[in-house]
Design an enzyme around this catalytic site. Structure first.
Site, PDB file in Angstrom:
ATOM      1  N   SER A 137       3.896  -1.877  11.098  1.00 51.09           N
ATOM      2  CA  SER A 137       4.937  -2.050  10.678  1.00 51.09           C
ATOM      3  C   SER A 137       5.855  -3.736  10.353  1.00 51.09           C
ATOM      4  O   SER A 137       6.840  -3.846  10.378  1.00 51.09           O
ATOM      5  CB  SER A 137       5.295  -1.454  12.130  1.00 51.09           C
TER       6      SER A 137
ATOM      7  N   LYS B 114       0.330   4.050  -0.390  1.00 51.32           N
ATOM      8  CA  LYS B 114      -0.302   5.340   0.243  1.00 51.32           C
ATOM      9  C   LYS B 114      -0.944   6.791  -0.661  1.00 51.32           C
ATOM     10  O   LYS B 114      -0.198   6.838  -1.953  1.00 51.32           O
ATOM     11  CB  LYS B 114       0.112   5.390   2.321  1.00 51.32           C
TER      12      LYS B 114
ATOM     13  N   GLY C  84       2.459   2.277  10.938  1.00 49.08           N
ATOM     14  CA  GLY C  84       3.845   3.536  10.175  1.00 49.08           C
ATOM     15  C   GLY C  84       4.092   3.844  11.482  1.00 49.08           C
ATOM     16  O   GLY C  84       4.291   4.631  11.558  1.00 49.08           O
TER      17      GLY C  84
ATOM     18  N   GLU D 287      -6.505   4.660   7.654  1.00 36.59           N
ATOM     19  CA  GLU D 287      -6.283   6.326   7.663  1.00 36.59           C
ATOM     20  C   GLU D 287      -8.194   6.959   6.779  1.00 36.59           C
ATOM     21  O   GLU D 287      -8.669   8.049   7.315  1.00 36.59           O
ATOM     22  CB  GLU D 287      -5.471   5.991   6.941  1.00 36.59           C
TER      23      GLU D 287
ATOM     24  N   GLU E 124      -5.035  -5.227  11.322  1.00 36.26           N
ATOM     25  CA  GLU E 124      -4.363  -3.970  11.076  1.00 36.26           C
ATOM     26  C   GLU E 124      -4.413  -3.230  12.165  1.00 36.26           C
ATOM     27  O   GLU E 124      -4.759  -2.455  12.024  1.00 36.26           O
ATOM     28  CB  GLU E 124      -4.717  -3.303   9.596  1.00 36.26           C
TER      29      GLU E 124
ATOM     30  N   HIS F 134      -9.617   1.070   5.307  1.00 30.25           N
ATOM     31  CA  HIS F 134      -7.308   0.857   5.722  1.00 30.25           C
ATOM     32  C   HIS F 134      -8.210   2.392   6.925  1.00 30.25           C
ATOM     33  O   HIS F 134      -9.064   3.106   6.789  1.00 30.25           O
ATOM     34  CB  HIS F 134      -6.987   1.361   5.022  1.00 30.25           C
TER      35      HIS F 134
ATOM     36  N   ASN G 135       1.467  -1.190   0.019  1.00 30.24           N
ATOM     37  CA  ASN G 135       0.264  -0.151  -0.202  1.00 30.24           C
ATOM     38  C   ASN G 135       0.898   0.884   0.008  1.00 30.24           C
ATOM     39  O   ASN G 135       1.144   1.796   1.147  1.00 30.24           O
ATOM     40  CB  ASN G 135      -1.283  -0.132   1.282  1.00 30.24           C
TER      41      ASN G 135
HETATM   42  C1  PEP Z   1      -0.425   0.034   6.144  1.00 26.19           C
HETATM   43  O1  PEP Z   1      -1.410   1.672   5.846  1.00 26.19           O
HETATM   44  O2  PEP Z   1      -1.710  -0.573   6.109  1.00 26.19           O
HETATM   45  C2  PEP Z   1       0.526  -0.181   7.067  1.00 26.19           C
HETATM   46  C3  PEP Z   1       0.807  -1.820   7.240  1.00 26.19           C
HETATM   47  O3  PEP Z   1       1.648   0.445   6.849  1.00 26.19           O
HETATM   48  P1  PEP Z   1       2.951   0.191   7.658  1.00 26.19           P
HETATM   49  O4  PEP Z   1       3.518  -1.005   6.958  1.00 26.19           O
HETATM   50  O5  PEP Z   1       3.843   1.746   7.368  1.00 26.19           O
HETATM   51  O6  PEP Z   1       2.477   0.090   9.334  1.00 26.19           O
END
Ligand code: PEP
Length: 248
Positions: free
Chosen positions: A209, A15, A170, A94, A164, A92, A13
Site C-alpha cells: 500500500s 499483477k 492491497g 499472492e 511485503e 510474491h 507490479n
Molecule cells: C504488491 O502486490 O507487491 C503490492 C505491494 O501491492 P500494493 O501496493 O497494492 O499493496
C-alpha cells in the site's frame, strides 16, 4: 555518504491488470521524467512485455524453475530474457497463496533466475496472524534461510529483497515507517550473520500500500532502499510521484 550499491529502486507490479493504452501512457511518462539516480522497473503481465520500448526496464511477475519443456502455462527465464526482462519477482505472497509456492519452490526459482542472469526480486513477508503470534522474525528468517540454503549467501549480491507484509498488500493499511525499518533492519542483520559485506550492500525494498502520499517517509528509513508497488503502479501519475520520492 550514500552507498552506491544501494541506489534506490522502485518496481511496479501490475499483477493481472493493465492494457495497451496503459503501456503507452506509462512508457510516455517514464521517457519524459527525470529518473536519474534510481532504477525504475515495470513488471506487467507477460503479453505486454513485448510492447514496451527498450528504454523501460522490465521485470516479470514470476517464472518457472524449469529451463524449458512440457510445462504448459509456464514461462522460462530464457524467454523472459528474450523479451527484454532484467528482473523477475519471485515468491510474491499472492503466488505463495494462490499457487501453493513453498519456501523450497521459491528458492528453486531464485536459483533459476540467477542462472539466467535475471535479478530476482525476492518477496518475503508475514501475515497478520504470524505478526500477532510474536513469531515474526523466526518466520522471516525461515523464508530467507531456504534461499540461502539453495543458492548460497554470495548470490545475495545479485538479489533484491522485498519486504511485503501480507496484511499491508492491497489493503490500504501501510506498515508504519518504524515497522518497515524494524523488519528491514532485521533482514539486513540476519544476512550479516553470514556475510556483513553482502548485507551492507543488498537493496531491501518495502511493498504494501505504498502511495505518493506515504512513499517519502517510508523510503527515508535507513534500511529501506525503495519500493515494490502494486495498486499505485497502475496510475502513472501516482507511480511517478512514488519514483520521485525514492530519488536520493
Ligand atoms: C504488491 O502486490 O507487491 C503490492 C505491494 O501491492 P500494493 O501496493 O497494492 O499493496
Amino acid at each position: 555518504m550514500e552507498n552506491p550499491a544501494r541506489r534506490p529502486i522502485v518496481a511496479g507490479n501490475w499483477k493481472m491488470n493493465g492494457s495497451r493504452p496503459l503501456v503507452d501512457l506509462m512508457q510516455n511518462q517514464l521517457e519524459h521524467a527525470d529518473l536519474e539516480h534510481l532504477d525504475v522497473v515495470i513488471c506487467p503481465p507477460l503479453p505486454y512485455l513485448g510492447l514496451f520500448k527498450s528504454s523501460v526496464t522490465l521485470g516479470a511477475q514470476n517464472m518457472s524453475h524449469f529451463e524449458s519443456g512440457a510445462h504448459t502455462g509456464e514461462v522460462s527465464g530464457s524467454i523472459l530474457k528474450e523479451f527484454g526482462c532484467s528482473y523477475v519477482i519471485v515468491g510474491h505472497s499472492e503466488r505463495r497463496a494462490d499457487n501453493h509456492e513453498s519456501n523450497a519452490n521459491v528458492a528453486l526459482k531464485v536459483a533459476a533466475a540467477l542462472n539466467m542472469k535475471l535479478t530476482p526480486i525476492l518477496c518475503v513477508g508475514e501475515s497478520g496472524s504470524v505478526r500477532d503470534s510474536g513469531k515474526l522474525f523466526t518466520f522471516m528468517a525461515g523464508q530467507i534461510d531456504a534461499v540461502i540454503k539453495q543458492v548460497g549467501i554470495a548470490q545475495f549480491s545479485n538479489i533484491v529483497l522485498a519486504y511485503e507484509p501480507i496484511w499491508a498488500i492491497g489493503t490500504g493499511k501501510t506498515a508504519s515507517p518504524a515497522q518497515a525499518q524494524e523488519v528491514h533492519q532485521f533482514l539486513r542483520g540476519h544476512l550479516a550473520k553470514q556475510d556483513p559485506n553482502i548485507a551492507a550492500n543488498i537493496k531491501i525494498v518495502y511493498g504494501g500500500s505504498v502511495k505518493g502520499s506515504n512513499a517519502k517517509e517510508l523510503f527515508s528509513q535507513k534500511d529501506v532502499d525503495g519500493g515494490l508497488i502494486g495498486g499505485a503502479s497502475l496510475d502513472p501519475k501516482d507511480f511517478l510521484s512514488i519514483c520521485l520520492a525514492a530519488k536520493q
